[in-house]
Design a protein around this motif. Structure first.
Motif, PDB file in Angstrom:
ATOM      1  N   LYS A 195       7.835  -7.116   9.858  1.00  0.00           N
ATOM      2  CA  LYS A 195       7.669  -5.619   9.351  1.00  0.00           C
ATOM      3  C   LYS A 195       7.017  -4.996  10.617  1.00  0.00           C
ATOM      4  CE  LYS A 195       5.472  -2.001   8.151  1.00  0.00           C
ATOM      5  NZ  LYS A 195       4.186  -1.333   8.076  1.00  0.00           N
TER       6      LYS A 195
ATOM      7  N   LYS B  90      -6.003   1.472   5.205  1.00  0.00           N
ATOM      8  CA  LYS B  90      -4.727   1.934   5.334  1.00  0.00           C
ATOM      9  C   LYS B  90      -3.726   0.652   6.122  1.00  0.00           C
ATOM     10  CE  LYS B  90      -1.846   5.723   7.490  1.00  0.00           C
ATOM     11  NZ  LYS B  90      -1.431   5.804   8.882  1.00  0.00           N
TER      12      LYS B  90
ATOM     13  N   ASP C 239       5.332  -1.398   4.183  1.00  0.00           N
ATOM     14  CA  ASP C 239       4.714  -2.891   4.152  1.00  0.00           C
ATOM     15  C   ASP C 239       5.078  -3.500   2.546  1.00  0.00           C
ATOM     16  OD1 ASP C 239       3.067  -2.279   5.930  1.00  0.00           O
ATOM     17  OD2 ASP C 239       1.497  -1.407   5.112  1.00  0.00           O
TER      18      ASP C 239
ATOM     19  N   GLY D 257       3.611   5.062   2.954  1.00  0.00           N
ATOM     20  CA  GLY D 257       2.964   3.610   3.536  1.00  0.00           C
ATOM     21  C   GLY D 257       3.907   2.530   2.910  1.00  0.00           C
TER      22      GLY D 257
END
Ligand code: ADP
Ligand code: ASP
Ligand code: MG
Length: 455
Positions: free
Chosen positions: A5, A262, A207, A204
């Motif tokens: 990723k 983060k 992930d 976010g």
């Protein structure tokens, strides 16, 4: 097979995408599946476009559309080689669609969560196409799969939850076979409901997508390529110069992520734990660096604390029962309200007549306070921060709290919590004290480093 990723900064420009191509080539024999975030800060800009349009500021919205189109055309076409004309058509079609939507929204003046997701999804839809062509242009056989075909979610737009069983079946049926003889490229962050509406997994969330896809196809490893050398002993935005943590457990990584690191979305580890797949955090600017390896059991460490996480801007709510003593059912009534507004509480402490809680997400705070005031006195304090020591050995090591208190001597500590998982020790302090507090705690707990675990 492995899952790779690449986050926003790792695909932000022509140079960044060329680095991605080189990294993917290095792992080609491991049969990678590639998941990408939107290029750079595209998602922020798309959400700004949506707000401007719905606020009737059509020209401002269209100006940002133009800016994004130019960025995608400039950098996308530069990496697409002989496929530039094909990619050009795709990019222009997406932006024409976006322009129409902006015009519609600016007339209606209203923005639903569903429209917001439709707009936000454009970033990953485009970046995944750009990377597919970039790989192909460099001679790597690659194939694009629209994530919305295989990531099935509920319909909680902007915060959708994946329906794992269905998603795993779709991934097994559609992605795994395609990945046998080509590099499949997919956008993170996005999915769709059973009736075909586009959803996103929350900010976010790429992930999380990576981990779902990795688990679904049975990957041997999930690699999260980002812009730092791995998980560090402190948030580099608060304290630069932290040390790399070489290895960490799923539980520790989840705790760090939950309390503000983060570098990893907090839900990422769940599918990986489920299938026991190691997750590795790597730096796309320094691909030779070893990164951080997250596995079910961490290497034993002489350092009880593995990292210091923080949330620099949270609000404390003090809720005081209007009766003398806390009535039975008081906590239940409080939490039922937070539940209804889908607002999570990070820390709680109670006394005889009052409860203090911290929240990060202020979106529904006024409405929550109004409901609480029906049976309690409520005051709020903004500008607070959470600082949290994370490490599985904290529970076995006496004196950690004492050392932390000593170091935080000059701070006014507003709340303390040692989580039930016992791998964190958290404090709430004034936001203005945060940098000094993290720096002092870092000196206290990381002056001596176990080389088996830290750089
Ligand atoms: P990506 O776009 O690759 O997903 P993010 O910006 O979401 O990257 O996450 C990487 C960032 O996380 C780093 O640049 C860093 O500022 C931040 N971060 C916060 N806490 C930590 C930590 N403990 N270790 C490493 N990075 C951290
Ligand atoms: N592009 C999305 C965001 O900025 C998802 C991600 O990057 O993980 O939130
Ligand atoms: Mg991220």
């Amino acid at each position: 097979m492995i899952l790779m990723k690449f986050g926003g900064t790792s695909v932000e420009s022509q140079d960044a995408i060329n680095r991605v191509t080189r990294i993917v080539r290095r792992f080609e024999s491991h049969r990678p599946i590639v998941v990408v975030s939107a290029m750079g800060k595209t998602t922020n800009k798309l959400l700004a476009i949506a707000r401007e349009a719905a606020g009737g500021r059509r020209e401002q919205a269209l100006a940002v559309v133009d800016e994004l189109r130019l960025h995608h055309l400039t950098h996308g076409l530069a990496v697409a080689g002989p496929f530039a004309a094909e990619l050009d058509r795709y990019i222009r079609t997406h932006f024409e669609w976006l322009e129409e939507l902006v015009k519609g929204l600016s007339v209606v003046g209203e923005l639903s969560a569903r429209s917001m997701d439709a707009i936000a999804s454009v970033g990953e839809r485009l970046s995944s196409l750009v990377v597919t062509y970039a790989l192909r242009a460099s001679g790597i056989k690659s194939q694009h799969v629209d994530s919305r075909r295989v990531i099935r979610t509920d319909n909680r737009f902007t915060q959708a939850q994946p329906l794992l069983e269905e998603t795993y079946t779709l991934l097994q049926d559609q992605v795994r076979p395609a990945a046998e003889n080509s590099v499949v490229v997919m956008g993170g962050f996005i999915g769709s409901t059973a009736d075909g509406h586009t959803t996103t997994l929350g900010r976010g969330g790429s992930d999380y997508s990576a981990s779902i896809i990795g688990a679904g196809i049975g990957a041997d490893e999930i690699q999260i390529w980002t812009d730092v050398d791995g998980m560090l002993t402190a948030d580099p935005r608060i304290l630069p110069g932290g040390h790399r943590v070489r290895n960490i457990s799923f539980a520790e990584a989840a705790e760090m992520a939950y309390f503000g690191a983060k570098v990893l979305h907090p839900a990422t580890v769940l599918p990986a734990i489920d299938k026991d797949i190691p997750v590795v955090i790597l730096n796309s600017r320094r691909p030779e660096a070893e990164g951080t390896r997250i596995t079910s059991r961490a290497v034993p460490s002489k350092n009880a604390v593995k990292s210091i996480s923080c949330k620099p801007s949270i609000t404390i709510l003090n809720v005081r029962s209007t009766r003398m003593l806390m009535a039975h059912g008081f906590l239940h009534r409080i939490f039922e309200i937070f539940d209804r507004f889908e607002t999570s509480v990070d820390m709680v402490s109670t006394s005889e007549v009052s409860v203090s809680l911290t929240v990060d997400d202020r979106e529904n705070l006024d409405a929550i306070c109004a409901e609480l005031r029906q049976f309690a006195e409520v005051s709020t304090e903004d500008g607070q921060a959470i600082v949290c020591l994370v490490g599985e050995n904290i529970r076995y090591t006496p004196g950690i709290a004492g050392r932390a208190f000593q170091v935080l001597n000059d701070c006014n500590i507003r709340m303390i919590s040692q989580g039930a998982s016992v791998l964190n020790l958290g404090f709430v302090i004034a936001g203005t004290d945060l940098k000094a507090a993290v720096s002092a705690l870092h000196t206290e707990f990381f002056s001596e480093l176990d080389p088996a675990v830290f750089d």
